[in-house]
Design an enzyme around this catalytic site. Structure first.
Site, PDB file in Angstrom:
ATOM      1  N   CYS A  77     -37.407  15.418   4.166  1.00  0.00           N
ATOM      2  CA  CYS A  77     -35.960  15.198   4.171  1.00  0.00           C
ATOM      3  C   CYS A  77     -35.400  15.184   2.753  1.00  0.00           C
ATOM      4  O   CYS A  77     -35.998  14.620   1.847  1.00  0.00           O
ATOM      5  CB  CYS A  77     -35.647  13.889   4.884  1.00  0.00           C
ATOM      6  SG  CYS A  77     -33.893  13.497   4.933  1.00  0.00           S
ATOM      7  N   CYS A  80     -32.992  11.101   0.734  1.00  0.00           N
ATOM      8  CA  CYS A  80     -33.353  10.086  -0.262  1.00  0.00           C
ATOM      9  C   CYS A  80     -34.438  10.645  -1.181  1.00  0.00           C
ATOM     10  O   CYS A  80     -35.257  11.446  -0.750  1.00  0.00           O
ATOM     11  CB  CYS A  80     -33.891   8.824   0.421  1.00  0.00           C
ATOM     12  SG  CYS A  80     -32.747   8.079   1.584  1.00  0.00           S
ATOM     13  N   CYS A 159     -32.548   7.163  10.613  1.00  0.00           N
ATOM     14  CA  CYS A 159     -32.415   7.170   9.154  1.00  0.00           C
ATOM     15  C   CYS A 159     -32.528   5.734   8.668  1.00  0.00           C
ATOM     16  O   CYS A 159     -31.769   4.855   9.099  1.00  0.00           O
ATOM     17  CB  CYS A 159     -31.072   7.775   8.761  1.00  0.00           C
ATOM     18  SG  CYS A 159     -30.696   7.620   7.006  1.00  0.00           S
ATOM     19  N   GLN A 280     -15.969   3.577   0.918  1.00  0.00           N
ATOM     20  CA  GLN A 280     -17.308   3.505   0.325  1.00  0.00           C
ATOM     21  C   GLN A 280     -18.339   3.267   1.428  1.00  0.00           C
ATOM     22  O   GLN A 280     -18.109   2.476   2.348  1.00  0.00           O
ATOM     23  CB  GLN A 280     -17.377   2.375  -0.699  1.00  0.00           C
ATOM     24  CG  GLN A 280     -16.529   2.598  -1.929  1.00  0.00           C
ATOM     25  CD  GLN A 280     -17.117   3.623  -2.903  1.00  0.00           C
ATOM     26  OE1 GLN A 280     -18.119   4.283  -2.617  1.00  0.00           O
ATOM     27  NE2 GLN A 280     -16.474   3.786  -4.036  1.00  0.00           N
ATOM     28  N   TYR A 309      -5.578   7.975  -7.561  1.00  0.00           N
ATOM     29  CA  TYR A 309      -6.551   8.412  -6.549  1.00  0.00           C
ATOM     30  C   TYR A 309      -6.844   7.243  -5.595  1.00  0.00           C
ATOM     31  O   TYR A 309      -7.993   6.891  -5.342  1.00  0.00           O
ATOM     32  CB  TYR A 309      -7.856   8.898  -7.197  1.00  0.00           C
ATOM     33  CG  TYR A 309      -7.696   9.898  -8.311  1.00  0.00           C
ATOM     34  CD1 TYR A 309      -7.564  11.268  -8.036  1.00  0.00           C
ATOM     35  CD2 TYR A 309      -7.678   9.502  -9.644  1.00  0.00           C
ATOM     36  CE1 TYR A 309      -7.416  12.189  -9.062  1.00  0.00           C
ATOM     37  CE2 TYR A 309      -7.525  10.422 -10.679  1.00  0.00           C
ATOM     38  CZ  TYR A 309      -7.400  11.766 -10.380  1.00  0.00           C
ATOM     39  OH  TYR A 309      -7.262  12.683 -11.398  1.00  0.00           O
ATOM     40  N   GLU A 330      -1.742   8.968  -4.569  1.00  0.00           N
ATOM     41  CA  GLU A 330      -2.725   9.785  -3.857  1.00  0.00           C
ATOM     42  C   GLU A 330      -2.046  11.061  -3.387  1.00  0.00           C
ATOM     43  O   GLU A 330      -0.891  11.026  -2.941  1.00  0.00           O
ATOM     44  CB  GLU A 330      -3.282   8.995  -2.659  1.00  0.00           C
ATOM     45  CG  GLU A 330      -4.194   9.765  -1.726  1.00  0.00           C
ATOM     46  CD  GLU A 330      -5.453  10.260  -2.409  1.00  0.00           C
ATOM     47  OE1 GLU A 330      -5.643  11.493  -2.429  1.00  0.00           O
ATOM     48  OE2 GLU A 330      -6.222   9.424  -2.908  1.00  0.00           O
ATOM     49  N   ASP A 377     -10.387   6.196  -9.786  1.00  0.00           N
ATOM     50  CA  ASP A 377     -11.659   6.455  -9.107  1.00  0.00           C
ATOM     51  C   ASP A 377     -11.582   7.871  -8.538  1.00  0.00           C
ATOM     52  O   ASP A 377     -11.358   8.068  -7.346  1.00  0.00           O
ATOM     53  CB  ASP A 377     -11.861   5.416  -7.999  1.00  0.00           C
ATOM     54  CG  ASP A 377     -13.223   5.534  -7.323  1.00  0.00           C
ATOM     55  OD1 ASP A 377     -14.020   6.410  -7.734  1.00  0.00           O
ATOM     56  OD2 ASP A 377     -13.492   4.776  -6.378  1.00  0.00           O
ATOM     57  N   CYS A 404     -18.591   8.069  -9.500  1.00  0.00           N
ATOM     58  CA  CYS A 404     -19.892   8.285  -8.856  1.00  0.00           C
ATOM     59  C   CYS A 404     -20.644   9.428  -9.525  1.00  0.00           C
ATOM     60  O   CYS A 404     -21.726   9.813  -9.078  1.00  0.00           O
ATOM     61  CB  CYS A 404     -19.708   8.577  -7.363  1.00  0.00           C
ATOM     62  SG  CYS A 404     -18.721  10.052  -7.026  1.00  0.00           S
TER      63      CYS A 404
END
Length: 448
Positions: A77, A80, A159, A280, A309, A330, A377, A404
């Site tokens: 997979c 991860c 998962c 999130q 944002y 936004e 963000d 991120c």
């Protein structure tokens, strides 16, 4: 060194994404699933002039930091990539990733780097899962994630980083699709009906199920079964995507059952979460991230703040509790509609939501009143330079940049540094445990 050949390598350290780093014949080799200090047999999968990629096929001398992966699908997979190591090692890699990115891209090493905010639940934390369906070699209906660097579907039963209730619902949908002989969509031929599912859950484990198809289909029998067997499923949608694309979701949502949205609680405020809302994926770590960002901003009741944002307003409305006024901006109309609903839901009067491009809307605000702080963000691609230029023009004293993607964040920060801002403090946050991704909060202040 030859591609496809196996070499005995000593792992000297890690790269920014947690790959083991070794040297062979003057070439740097990045080795998947290898830990610092280990001696491994590694097969070269990709060879370049000065570097190569390899996969560890056998561990000859094992590190004390190695653990048995809790996921049986880890080898195949692509979801991860750090399940083979102790959590303390993962945290160290992520802190180093942030430190080295600032040093390499922004040429900074004199800022305050705080310790990584760790995830309290390193498994079962994801509150949203998008699961494509397909067939195996025996024509059995399967679901799963794509193999790393490929579009081959790896069949899974559950998962490990997702909510376990969600896994049960997806398995039930798979059985229904198989029994009812609903043809799975094939990207190669553009034939078939069922693409997959999206499931999201809130802090009470209530779930929203989205069935993704290429055309209308009568799922009334499935809904009847789910009502009886899965009371936590509070909402069901159909998402119709008839495009010949590997992008699963379209903007065409049809409400089929139950509530039209879920309610999420973030730091004591209620948020209406629709099927298309951005939220999130790690609720607990998200709250800790927000609290750290507010600490850095030193919010006070006489401040005017911008949240660029802003999405559905989860940061904006939590800022509103602490300041004179906050403006959320936004470009997505549906997100602003959602944000205004959340504002009314929480009886907040000192927040204003604005729909439009951030770089244009903050110029208008500049002429209204002085701003004390701006939060942004942005998406993974970072900020448009025109937006950053307007921030600089406004001479806003304090910036809280949440990202991120550390690479694009450092690129944007370079622009701000060149225009009289300085990095004062950085905090990495582990929102995505067992993957190489890391969130970062950056405080910049205007030089006096």
């Amino acid at each position: 060194m030859e591609e496809g050949k196996v070499y005995k390598l000593t792992i000297e350290g890690y790269d920014m994404n947690g790959l083991g780093v070794a040297k062979q014949d003057g070439i740097i080799v990045f080795v998947e699933r290898a830990l610092q200090g280990e001696i491994v047999l590694a097969k070269i999968t990709n060879l370049h002039k000065k570097y190569a990629f390899a996969h560890a096929v056998k561990i000859l001398d094992c590190s004390m930091d190695r653990i048995v992966s809790p996921c049986p699908y880890y080898e195949g997979c692509g979801g991860c990539d750090l399940l083979h190591m102790q959590y303390k090692t993962e945290c160290k890699i992520k802190e180093d990733k942030v430190r080295n990115s600032f040093k390499k891209i922004s040429h900074l090493d004199n800022f305050k780097l705080n310790p990584l905010i760790k995830n309290k639940n390193i498994l079962g934390y994801r509150n949203k899962v998008l699961m494509p369906f397909g067939y195996d070699s025996d024509d059995n209906v399967i679901y799963g994630f794509y193999e790393k660097l490929s579009h081959d579907l790896i069949s899974i039963d559950q998962c490990e980083i997702s909510n376990h209730y969600v896994n049960e619902v997806i398995e039930f949908v798979r059985k229904f699709v198989r029994v009812m002989n609903i043809r799975i969509y094939d990207e190669q031929t553009n034939l078939g009906i069922f693409r997959g599912v999206m499931v999201r859950n809130n802090y009470k484990n209530e779930m929203m199920l989205v069935l993704i198809t290429t055309k209308q289909y009568d799922f009334s029998k499935l809904i009847e079964y789910i009502q009886a067997d899965f009371p936590l499923v509070q909402s069901i949608y159909l998402n119709i995507n008839d495009k010949n694309t590997n992008v699963m979701l379209s903007s065409n949502y049809i409400h089929l059952y139950g509530k039209k949205s879920l309610t999420e609680n973030i730091l004591g405020l209620q948020f209406n979460v629709s099927a298309a809302s951005f939220m999130q994926v790690n609720h607990d770590a998200c709250e800790r991230l927000y609290l750290e960002a507010f600490r850095m901003a030193e919010l006070k009741e006489n401040m005017n703040v911008i949240d660029a944002y802003c999405g559905m307003g989860s940061i904006t409305l939590n800022i509103a509790k602490q300041v004179k006024h906050v403006y959320g901006i936004e470009i997505v109309p549906e997100a602003i509609e959602n944000a205004n609903y959340n504002k009314e839901l929480n009886h907040i009067t000192n927040a204003t939501f604005i729909c439009g491009p951030c770089e244009e809307e903050i110029k208008k605000l500049m002429n209204q009143e002085k701003m004390d702080c701006i939060f942004f963000d942005p998406p993974r691609k970072g900020c448009d330079e025109s937006f950053l230029a307007t921030v600089v023009e406004m001479q806003i004293p304090k910036i809280i940049y949440i990202s991120c993607n550390i690479a694009t964040a450092c690129r944007d920060i370079n622009y701000l540094i060149e225009n009289n801002y300085e990095v004062k403090e950085v905090t990495p946050v582990d929102l995505f445990s067992k993957t190489s991704h890391v969130e970062v909060i950056i405080l910049l202040e205007l030089r006096k």
